[in-house]
Design a protein around this motif. Structure first.
Motif, mmCIF file in Angstrom:
data_model
loop_
_atom_site.group_PDB
_atom_site.id
_atom_site.type_symbol
_atom_site.label_atom_id
_atom_site.label_comp_id
_atom_site.label_asym_id
_atom_site.label_seq_id
_atom_site.Cartn_x
_atom_site.Cartn_y
_atom_site.Cartn_z
ATOM 1 N N SER A 220 24.657 22.784 2.979
ATOM 2 C CA SER A 220 24.591 22.854 1.748
ATOM 3 C C SER A 220 25.790 23.365 0.961
ATOM 4 O O SER A 220 25.808 24.429 -0.151
ATOM 5 C CB SER A 220 23.269 23.601 1.248
ATOM 6 N N ALA A 221 26.694 23.700 1.697
ATOM 7 C CA ALA A 221 27.910 24.860 1.646
ATOM 8 C C ALA A 221 28.745 23.532 0.505
ATOM 9 O O ALA A 221 29.392 23.068 0.966
ATOM 10 C CB ALA A 221 28.338 25.542 2.356
ATOM 11 N N ASN A 222 28.683 23.472 -0.738
ATOM 12 C CA ASN A 222 29.275 22.902 -1.512
ATOM 13 C C ASN A 222 30.504 23.303 -2.518
ATOM 14 O O ASN A 222 31.460 23.038 -2.901
ATOM 15 C CB ASN A 222 28.469 22.620 -2.626
ATOM 16 N N LYS A 223 30.712 24.951 -1.773
ATOM 17 C CA LYS A 223 32.047 25.583 -2.157
ATOM 18 C C LYS A 223 31.890 26.275 -1.891
ATOM 19 O O LYS A 223 31.076 27.604 -0.953
ATOM 20 C CB LYS A 223 31.800 25.613 -3.503
ATOM 21 N N ASP A 224 33.476 27.383 -1.480
ATOM 22 C CA ASP A 224 33.634 28.746 -0.799
ATOM 23 C C ASP A 224 32.540 29.988 -1.752
ATOM 24 O O ASP A 224 32.303 29.829 -2.958
ATOM 25 C CB ASP A 224 34.850 28.877 -1.709
ATOM 26 N N ARG A 225 32.274 31.083 -0.567
ATOM 27 C CA ARG A 225 30.857 31.650 -1.244
ATOM 28 C C ARG A 225 31.331 33.122 -0.976
ATOM 29 O O ARG A 225 31.465 33.098 0.318
ATOM 30 C CB ARG A 225 29.247 31.326 -1.359
ATOM 31 N N ALA A 226 31.605 34.222 -1.498
ATOM 32 C CA ALA A 226 32.466 35.586 -1.148
ATOM 33 C C ALA A 226 30.419 35.863 -0.551
ATOM 34 O O ALA A 226 29.345 35.892 -1.565
ATOM 35 C CB ALA A 226 32.762 36.164 -1.888
ATOM 36 N N GLY A 227 30.814 37.108 0.381
ATOM 37 C CA GLY A 227 29.790 37.538 0.936
ATOM 38 C C GLY A 227 29.593 38.755 0.563
ATOM 39 O O GLY A 227 29.869 39.584 -0.136
ATOM 40 N N LYS A 228 28.381 39.698 0.845
ATOM 41 C CA LYS A 228 27.361 40.747 0.312
ATOM 42 C C LYS A 228 29.116 41.903 0.941
ATOM 43 O O LYS A 228 29.617 42.865 0.167
ATOM 44 C CB LYS A 228 26.825 41.293 1.002
#
Length: 387
Positions: A220-228
């Motif tokens: 489900s990782a469709n795009k880059d995403r920054a974490g907390k």
């Protein structure tokens, strides 16, 4: 209505600026000052939403005015007015805190756009200050017991440092309040305070939540995403219920603490982070270590400072203060008159076994405010406290 002060020694230009601003928007109330000295005096005695200030003036030039205003009322945005020969100075005023500058003769559209933008910025600053006050009040620590006084003293000492803190105590005791106090009293208070409830995130998602992921790292990782951790850069990350974190995630947190670096899931690229870690748990982590459920090296990294938050049963003398606080807060939230509790009602509440701690007490107070009499009595407590 926005109050704007124009400080300009050339009467003709001052009149033009006042005329433009007054005619353009009936929500602007425009005031004048003929030199820098009188301008500063006006600012000391009146609250303005914006100041337009010429740079070259007698008695006190625009740079001196800017420096003085930033000391007495730093929240007021200032737009500097520069002649052709003042452009270098105008640019320098931006470094000193000016919002922007406009050149003489002023371009109508540029002037009005700059004024609107500066007023919008002022509104945001005011909203942020109000929000911070609300947040601060939301996380007040109520109590004068010895245990709470000790915690407050520790916070005063540890907050200005970057030392990591581990907060322990049963559910509902207010561990998150301690974390917020540490952040708000720290040098990082202007930075973000990011909260992560480790118990509420499924084990397979915790690493992505904390460290982010790159596109394609998993289904489900469709795009880059920054974490907390990235979101908390320059501020504080609060890892609540850290005892529920998976061992693999613990290993990555340990690396982040050791090296101030993280890697997003699916990436081998290091990302530097500058984050203070405050953690909390209701578990006995030493027992978890013995059971191979928690890393001992991570425990020692986290527990530089240990703060134990007591159960409400261990600080019953604080119950009258807590009842007053919750009564006022709940009444304000509901828009209802503030009720009082009789002395016998308070004593009855002090006798109960508060297994749910502060959280349970708040719920009981709310119930009594709704169902009890004009003054909450001992009988109301016995009837509605459901003990």
């Amino acid at each position: 209505m926005a109050k704007i002060l124009v400080i300009e020694d050339e009467a003709a230009i001052r009149r033009v600026l006042v005329k433009i601003l007054s005619e353009e928007n009936d929500k602007y109330k425009v005031f004048e000052a003929e030199d820098g000295l009188s301008g500063v005096e006006k600012i000391k005695g009146e609250d303005y939403d914006l100041v337009l200030c010429d740079i070259k003036m007698p008695k006190m030039d625009g740079v001196e005015v800017l420096e003085a205003v930033k000391k007495i009322k730093p929240e007021i945005p200032m737009i500097m007015i520069s002649g052709h020969g003042d452009l270098d100075t105008a640019v320098n005023t931006m470094r000193l805190g000016a919002f922007d500058y406009i050149s003489k003769p002023p371009d109508l559209n540029r002037l009005l756009n700059t004024v609107r933008n500066a007023l919008d910025r002022k509104e945001l600053v005011v909203e942020n200050k109000m929000l911070k006050k609300k947040v601060s009040k939301s996380y007040e620590m109520i109590g004068e017991s010895e245990a709470i006084s000790d915690i407050k003293n520790i916070i005063e000492k540890v907050a200005p440092t970057d030392a990591r803190v581990l907060i322990t105590g049963p559910n509902g005791t207010g561990k998150e309040l301690v974390a917020h106090w540490i952040h708000q009293k720290s040098e990082r208070s202007k930075g973000p305070m990011i909260e992560v409830n480790c118990a509420a995130i499924p084990g397979e998602l915790i690493e992505s939540e904390l460290f982010g992921h790159v596109k394609g790292a998993f289904t489900s990782a469709n795009k880059d995403r920054a974490g907390k951790f990235e979101a908390a850069n320059g501020g504080t990350i609060f890892l609540d219920e850290i005892g529920d974190m998976s061992l693999s995630a613990q290993a990555k947190v340990l690396r982040a603490l050791q090296e101030n670096k993280i890697q997003r899931v699916g990436s081998d690229k290091d990302i530097k982070v500058n984050v203070r870690v405050v953690a909390a748990t209701n578990k006995n982590l030493k027992k978890e270590i013995a059971d191979n459920k928690f890393r001992e090296d991570l425990y020692h990294r986290l527990a530089v400072i240990l703060i134990k938050v007591p159960a409400l049963n261990d600080r019953r003398e604080d119950i009258p203060l807590l009842v007053d606080y919750f009564t006022s807060k709940i009444s304000n939230e509901q828009g209802s008159p503030t009720k009082s509790f009789s002395d016998k009602a308070i004593k009855q509440l002090q006798q109960y076994d508060w297994t749910g701690n502060i959280r349970e007490l708040r719920n009981v107070v709310e119930r009594l405010i709704i169902l009890g009499g004009k003054e909450v009595s001992e009988e109301d407590v016995k009837l509605f406290a459901a003990k």
